[in-house]
Design a protein around this motif. Structure first.
Motif, PDB file in Angstrom:
ATOM      1  N   ASP A 146     -11.264   6.036 -11.751  1.00  0.00           N
ATOM      2  CA  ASP A 146     -11.107   6.694 -10.445  1.00  0.00           C
ATOM      3  C   ASP A 146     -11.426   5.721  -9.314  1.00  0.00           C
ATOM      4  OD1 ASP A 146     -10.396   9.031 -11.690  1.00  0.00           O
ATOM      5  OD2 ASP A 146     -12.368   9.982 -11.488  1.00  0.00           O
ATOM      6  N   SER A 147     -12.427   4.884  -9.539  1.00  0.00           N
ATOM      7  CA  SER A 147     -12.805   3.898  -8.520  1.00  0.00           C
ATOM      8  C   SER A 147     -11.674   2.910  -8.289  1.00  0.00           C
ATOM      9  CB  SER A 147     -14.071   3.167  -8.965  1.00  0.00           C
ATOM     10  OG  SER A 147     -14.427   2.178  -8.024  1.00  0.00           O
ATOM     11  N   LEU A 148     -11.044   2.460  -9.373  1.00  0.00           N
ATOM     12  CA  LEU A 148      -9.919   1.540  -9.236  1.00  0.00           C
ATOM     13  C   LEU A 148      -8.739   2.239  -8.579  1.00  0.00           C
ATOM     14  CD1 LEU A 148      -8.582  -1.185  -9.756  1.00  0.00           C
ATOM     15  CD2 LEU A 148      -7.937  -0.356 -12.038  1.00  0.00           C
ATOM     16  N   ASP A 149      -8.491   3.484  -8.951  1.00  0.00           N
ATOM     17  CA  ASP A 149      -7.382   4.243  -8.347  1.00  0.00           C
ATOM     18  C   ASP A 149      -7.562   4.358  -6.829  1.00  0.00           C
ATOM     19  OD1 ASP A 149      -6.125   4.586 -10.745  1.00  0.00           O
ATOM     20  OD2 ASP A 149      -6.871   6.627 -11.086  1.00  0.00           O
ATOM     21  N   ALA A 150      -8.801   4.561  -6.400  1.00  0.00           N
ATOM     22  CA  ALA A 150      -9.067   4.675  -4.963  1.00  0.00           C
ATOM     23  C   ALA A 150      -8.732   3.362  -4.252  1.00  0.00           C
ATOM     24  CB  ALA A 150     -10.535   5.039  -4.733  1.00  0.00           C
ATOM     25  N   ILE A 151      -9.042   2.247  -4.900  1.00  0.00           N
ATOM     26  CA  ILE A 151      -8.721   0.931  -4.328  1.00  0.00           C
ATOM     27  C   ILE A 151      -7.207   0.737  -4.254  1.00  0.00           C
ATOM     28  CG2 ILE A 151      -8.868  -1.564  -4.707  1.00  0.00           C
ATOM     29  CD1 ILE A 151     -11.608  -1.076  -5.980  1.00  0.00           C
ATOM     30  N   LEU A 152      -6.516   1.112  -5.334  1.00  0.00           N
ATOM     31  CA  LEU A 152      -5.060   0.947  -5.373  1.00  0.00           C
ATOM     32  C   LEU A 152      -4.363   1.846  -4.354  1.00  0.00           C
ATOM     33  CD1 LEU A 152      -4.503   0.722  -9.252  1.00  0.00           C
ATOM     34  CD2 LEU A 152      -4.629  -1.144  -7.594  1.00  0.00           C
ATOM     35  N   GLN A 153      -4.931   3.027  -4.137  1.00  0.00           N
ATOM     36  CA  GLN A 153      -4.361   3.935  -3.137  1.00  0.00           C
ATOM     37  C   GLN A 153      -4.394   3.302  -1.749  1.00  0.00           C
ATOM     38  OE1 GLN A 153      -2.821   6.793  -3.167  1.00  0.00           O
ATOM     39  NE2 GLN A 153      -3.000   7.315  -5.338  1.00  0.00           N
ATOM     40  N   LYS A 154      -5.470   2.606  -1.448  1.00  0.00           N
ATOM     41  CA  LYS A 154      -5.568   1.923  -0.149  1.00  0.00           C
ATOM     42  C   LYS A 154      -4.581   0.763  -0.070  1.00  0.00           C
ATOM     43  CE  LYS A 154     -10.383   3.067   0.917  1.00  0.00           C
ATOM     44  NZ  LYS A 154     -11.743   2.519   1.226  1.00  0.00           N
ATOM     45  N   GLU A 155      -4.361   0.113  -1.220  1.00  0.00           N
ATOM     46  CA  GLU A 155      -3.442  -1.034  -1.257  1.00  0.00           C
ATOM     47  C   GLU A 155      -2.013  -0.607  -0.886  1.00  0.00           C
ATOM     48  OE1 GLU A 155      -3.711  -4.452  -2.980  1.00  0.00           O
ATOM     49  OE2 GLU A 155      -5.797  -4.332  -2.345  1.00  0.00           O
ATOM     50  N   VAL A 156      -1.600   0.566  -1.383  1.00  0.00           N
ATOM     51  CA  VAL A 156      -0.206   0.999  -1.175  1.00  0.00           C
ATOM     52  C   VAL A 156      -0.065   1.894   0.053  1.00  0.00           C
ATOM     53  CG1 VAL A 156       0.299   0.837  -3.641  1.00  0.00           C
ATOM     54  CG2 VAL A 156      -0.444   3.025  -2.683  1.00  0.00           C
ATOM     55  N   GLU A 157      -1.172   2.145   0.733  1.00  0.00           N
ATOM     56  CA  GLU A 157      -1.127   3.003   1.915  1.00  0.00           C
ATOM     57  C   GLU A 157      -0.193   2.414   2.972  1.00  0.00           C
ATOM     58  OE1 GLU A 157      -4.379   4.663   5.124  1.00  0.00           O
ATOM     59  OE2 GLU A 157      -5.018   4.394   3.034  1.00  0.00           O
ATOM     60  N   GLY A 158       0.732   3.225   3.427  1.00  0.00           N
ATOM     61  CA  GLY A 158       1.683   2.777   4.440  1.00  0.00           C
ATOM     62  C   GLY A 158       2.958   2.188   3.881  1.00  0.00           C
ATOM     63  N   MET A 159       3.011   1.927   2.566  1.00  0.00           N
ATOM     64  CA  MET A 159       4.230   1.402   1.944  1.00  0.00           C
ATOM     65  C   MET A 159       5.269   2.510   1.786  1.00  0.00           C
ATOM     66  SD  MET A 159       2.899  -1.033  -1.166  1.00  0.00           S
ATOM     67  CE  MET A 159       1.787  -2.410  -0.926  1.00  0.00           C
ATOM     68  N   ASP A 160       6.549   2.136   1.831  1.00  0.00           N
ATOM     69  CA  ASP A 160       7.586   3.118   1.532  1.00  0.00           C
ATOM     70  C   ASP A 160       7.713   3.259   0.010  1.00  0.00           C
ATOM     71  OD1 ASP A 160       9.103   0.981   0.551  1.00  0.00           O
ATOM     72  OD2 ASP A 160      10.191   0.729   2.438  1.00  0.00           O
ATOM     73  N   ALA A 161       8.570   4.185  -0.437  1.00  0.00           N
ATOM     74  CA  ALA A 161       8.684   4.504  -1.865  1.00  0.00           C
ATOM     75  C   ALA A 161       9.077   3.289  -2.700  1.00  0.00           C
ATOM     76  CB  ALA A 161       9.691   5.639  -2.071  1.00  0.00           C
ATOM     77  N   ASP A 162      10.009   2.496  -2.208  1.00  0.00           N
ATOM     78  CA  ASP A 162      10.471   1.326  -2.960  1.00  0.00           C
ATOM     79  C   ASP A 162       9.369   0.278  -3.089  1.00  0.00           C
ATOM     80  OD1 ASP A 162      12.948   2.432  -3.298  1.00  0.00           O
ATOM     81  OD2 ASP A 162      13.846   1.425  -1.563  1.00  0.00           O
ATOM     82  N   ALA A 163       8.631   0.072  -2.025  1.00  0.00           N
ATOM     83  CA  ALA A 163       7.552  -0.912  -2.041  1.00  0.00           C
ATOM     84  C   ALA A 163       6.437  -0.466  -2.990  1.00  0.00           C
ATOM     85  CB  ALA A 163       7.000  -1.113  -0.633  1.00  0.00           C
ATOM     86  N   LYS A 164       6.162   0.834  -2.992  1.00  0.00           N
ATOM     87  CA  LYS A 164       5.135   1.358  -3.905  1.00  0.00           C
ATOM     88  C   LYS A 164       5.551   1.164  -5.357  1.00  0.00           C
ATOM     89  CE  LYS A 164       3.072   4.889  -0.916  1.00  0.00           C
ATOM     90  NZ  LYS A 164       2.833   6.341  -0.715  1.00  0.00           N
ATOM     91  N   ARG A 165       6.828   1.446  -5.637  1.00  0.00           N
ATOM     92  CA  ARG A 165       7.335   1.289  -6.995  1.00  0.00           C
ATOM     93  C   ARG A 165       7.255  -0.174  -7.435  1.00  0.00           C
ATOM     94  NH1 ARG A 165       6.922   2.944 -11.403  1.00  0.00           N
ATOM     95  NH2 ARG A 165       7.171   5.017 -10.467  1.00  0.00           N
TER      96      ARG A 165
END
Length: 255
Positions: A146-165
Motif C-alpha cells: 500500500d505504501s508503494l502504491d501511494a508513491i506510484l499514485q503520486k508519480e502518475v498524478e496528472g498523466m493522461d490515460a496513455d501516459a499512465k499505461r
C-alpha cells in the motif's frame, strides 16, 4: 459378472454410509448494506455454471436458511453485490447437523463462521491457529505494498490515460529502469513466500488433524488446473496418500 455385482454392492453400501439426513440451520448477519441476498453454493463449484444455486434474502442485515442435504460437504455463501463486482470474500461452513452462525462484511472483511458441529469447529480451529501466525505477516506485506502504491499514485498524478499505461508497462517490464520496479518485484516475492508458507502449513495442519474440510482441500487443490505447476502440490499429494486416502472411505470427494 458375479465379481462386478459384488463390487457394485460394496460401492453402494459404502456410499450409503455417507447418505444421511442432514439439517444445517444457517443464521447470520452482514455489515455490508449493499448486500440484498446471498448465494449458497457447494464449495469448489463454478457459481456461473452451477445449476442449483440457492438464493437467501438479507433483510436489515440479517439472514437465515435451513439447508437440507444427504452428504456432509463444504459450502460457501457469496454476497450478491460482491459477485456482481467480480470479486468476493465467501463464508465457508460444513453441512452437518448443526446450527451455524456466520458474520459477513465487505469484500476485504474475512467472514467468521461459528458452528456447533464437530467438522465446522475443526475448520474454524484451523483458521484461528494459522490466522494468528500468518495474518500479521500478510498485513505487514499489504502495508508495504500500500505504501508503494501511494508513491506510484503520486508519480502518475496528472498523466493522461496513455501516459499512465506506458508508465505501468515500463514498471512491470523485466528491464525497467524505474527505481520503484525492483522494490515492487521484491514485495511480490516476499508476499509469495508468505503465501507459500501458509499453504504448506495448512496442509501440514490438516494432515495432523484429518477432517472433511481437509479432504475438501485435497480435492479442490488437486483438481485445479493450476495443480500441475503449483509449488505446494507435492505436499497435497503426499498428505492425501499418507492420510486422506485411508479416511472417509466412500465420500464423493475421493472421486
Amino acid at each position: 459378472m458375479k465379481h462386478v455385482i459384488t463390487n457394485l454392492i460394496l460401492v453402494i453400501c459404502t456410499l450409503s454410509g455417507w447418505a444421511q439426513s442432514i439439517t444445517c440451520q444457517i443464521e447470520g448477519t452482514t455489515t455490508d448494506t449493499k448486500t440484498t441476498k446471498l448465494y449458497l453454493v457447494e464449495s469448489g463449484a463454478d457459481i456461473r455454471t452451477q445449476g442449483n444455486v440457492i438464493s437467501i434474502s438479507v433483510i436489515d442485515g440479517k439472514f437465515s436458511y435451513t439447508l437440507k442435504t444427504d452428504v456432509m460437504r463444504c459450502y460457501e455463501l457469496i454476497a450478491d453485490n460482491q459477485y456482481e463486482e467480480g470479486s468476493w470474500t465467501p463464508a465457508y461452513f460444513i453441512s452437518e447437523n448443526q446450527k451455524v452462525y456466520i458474520t459477513m462484511g465487505g469484500n476485504k472483511d474475512k467472514a467468521i463462521t461459528k458452528g456447533s458441529g464437530k467438522e465446522t469447529k475443526m475448520m474454524q480451529q484451523l483458521n484461528d491457529e494459522l490466522d494468528a501466525i500468518y495474518n500479521p505477516l500478510f498485513n505487514a506485506a499489504d502495508a508495504r505494498r500500500d505504501s508503494l502504491d501511494a508513491i506510484l499514485q503520486k508519480e502518475v498524478e496528472g498523466m493522461d490515460a496513455d501516459a499512465k499505461r506506458a508508465y505501468i508497462d515500463d514498471l512491470l517490464s523485466s528491464d525497467s529502469k524505474n527505481p520503484h520496479a525492483a522494490i515492487r518485484k521484491q514485495l511480490e516475492e516476499d508476499y509469495e513466500a508468505v503465501y507459500m508458507k501458509w499453504r504448506i502449513a495448512t496442509v501440514m495442519w490438516l494432515e495432523k488433524h484429518p477432517c472433511i474440510y481437509g479432504l475438501f482441500e485435497m480435492k479442490n487443490s488437486l483438481s485445479s488446473h493450476r495443480a500441475q505447476t503449483a509449488p505446494f502440490t507435492p505436499y497435497h499429494i503426499s498428505s492425501y496418500k499418507n492420510t486422506y486416502s485411508k479416511k472417509y472411505e466412500g465420500h464423493p470427494y475421493h472421486k
